[in-house]
Design an enzyme around this catalytic site. Structure first.
Site: not given
Ligand code: ADP
Ligand code: MG
Length: 399
Positions: A70, A129, A133, A178, A230
């Site tokens: 990534s 955020a 993601s 989600d 949570y």
């Molecule tokens: P949110 O889903 O609100 O953004 P989360 O804590 O649930 O926060 O997920 C974030 C985690 O997902 C990151 O710490 C990472 O481990 C993983 N992640 C998300 N997007 C990516 C990406 N594009 N590349 C690598 N890891 C990612």
């Molecule tokens: Mg998440």
């Protein structure tokens, strides 16, 4: 522009793995318009997909190996993580690779004929955020594997497998919202989802056509309390449902709420992290929040999107005062938005940081954003990141 990004992602894949990918898939981040902390109570949610997406370039492998890379894993340049499919075990190391690995694991656990793959990700979804993601990453992976291995799974099934990956493999006890948003949203709509039977309805939400804007305010904070709180809120909701003799708090009708609250003791006394709600307040939040989702839909169906503003703000008050999952930065964003003339505003996502959504007249959007930024500066908080949410499409193949 989209094609250009897909081409760039494919090109990066080629640099990383030495050959062109078989395809490029995308899945979006989301904001939840209304229906917070309801998805683990069999309740209603109403997310919309953001234009921000996670792209997955992928090719199948025949040797039982999964490789993931990534551009957004936090390391400079990024490392390839290499895993053997037959050695995948839940909750192993906790690194980001657990998300895609968990999807492969969940598919194989379900008996689906999924083999290895090379995957490269490139994302514009802000990480951590509250914009999901993690679900974008999972669902992009699930859709890529579905296509590469000809599984022909439905969007909802892909979302369920992605949730299974996050719950059982990564170890995050999230609900189904989600992943369903990332998999099933459509452009120009908010997605009404009944998390009990997974019935869906695409509700037209044409912000631009109405002269409206939905701003996302990413506070850029994530308070430590979040994870334990949570789990504690979930446990409290389950306790409340048991005490009321219902399967889930979804089963408490709004009209029955006063009687239900009267019948509840104020316990459990030791509800977990300090400052948590008591069970009555938790029940009140969930029951009134489900009601607010129904009212938002009714107002949108009636062609009156401006009228949802007060419901958003009421929802925030409920999350702040009853469910107690807000924080100073989110409260400030909502208060500043209201003072600057926004139609309504609320925190979105799990809380304790992350993002808020603000519904504003298009003509007032810049002024409202400016007032929120000023309020953050005056309070000594780091500047928030503010951008418009345009209801985008769910997961799809790009190349
Ligand atoms: P949110 O889903 O609100 O953004 P989360 O804590 O649930 O926060 O997920 C974030 C985690 O997902 C990151 O710490 C990472 O481990 C993983 N992640 C998300 N997007 C990516 C990406 N594009 N590349 C690598 N890891 C990612
Ligand atoms: Mg998440």
């Amino acid at each position: 522009m989209k094609d250009q990004r897909a081409r760039h992602t494919a090109e990066r894949f080629r640099e990383v793995y030495g050959a062109a990918p078989a395809g490029v898939w995308a899945a979006p981040g989301r904001v939840n318009l209304i229906g917070e902390h309801t998805d683990y109570n069999d309740g209603f949610v109403m997310p919309l997909a953001l234009p921000h997406t996670t792209l997955a370039a992928a090719s199948p492998r025949t040797d039982g190996v999964l490789r993931v890379h990534s551009g957004d894993d936090g390391s400079a340049g990024g490392q390839i993580a290499e895993l053997r499919l037959d050695a995948l075990r839940p909750a192993s190391d906790g690194g980001w690779a657990a998300y895609p690995a968990g999807v492969v694991w969940a598919m194989r656990e379900a008996g689906l004929p999924v083999g290895g793959a090379d995957l490269h990700y490139d994302s514009t979804v802000p990480v951590g955020a509250g914009l999901s993601s993690s679900a974008a990453l999972e669902v992009a992976t699930a859709l890529a594997l579905d296509d590469l291995y000809g599984l022909g799974l439905s969007r909802q099934r892909l979302a369920q497998l992605a949730q299974r990956a996050e719950n059982a493999f990564v170890g995050v006890p999230c609900g189904i919202m989600d992943q369903t948003a990332a998999a099933c949203c459509t452009e120009g709509h908010a997605l009404f989802l009944d998390t009990r039977d997974l019935a869906q309805r695409q509700v037209p939400f044409d912000l631009a056509g109405e002269g409206l804007r939905l701003l996302v305010v990413d506070t850029r904070v994530k308070h430590e309390l979040g994870d334990g709180a949570y789990a504690q809120r979930r446990a409290l909701c389950e306790f409340g449902a048991r005490a009321l003799g219902v399967h889930a708090l979804r089963d408490v009708q709004y009209a029955q709420l006063p009687a239900a609250l009267d019948g509840l003791a104020t316990g459990p006394a030791d509800g977990g992290p300090a400052g948590g709600p008591d069970v009555r307040a938790a029940v009140r939040h969930v029951v009134t929040e489900n009601r607010r989702v129904e009212e938002v839909i009714a107002r949108l169906d009636a062609g009156d999107p401006r009228a949802i503003g007060p419901l958003l703000t009421d929802g925030h008050a409920s999350l702040r005062d009853d469910f107690r999952v807000s924080c100073a930065e989110l409260d400030l964003a909502v208060a500043a938005a209201g003072a600057a003339g926004a139609l309504g505003a609320r925190m979105t996502g799990g809380g304790f940081g992350g993002s808020a959504v603000v519904l504003v007249e298009e003509a007032a959007a810049d002024a409202v954003a400016g007032r929120i930024t000023q309020a953050f500066a005056a309070a000594g908080h780091a500047a928030p990141r503010i951008f418009p949410a345009v209801p985008g499409a769910g997961a799809r193949r790009l190349v």
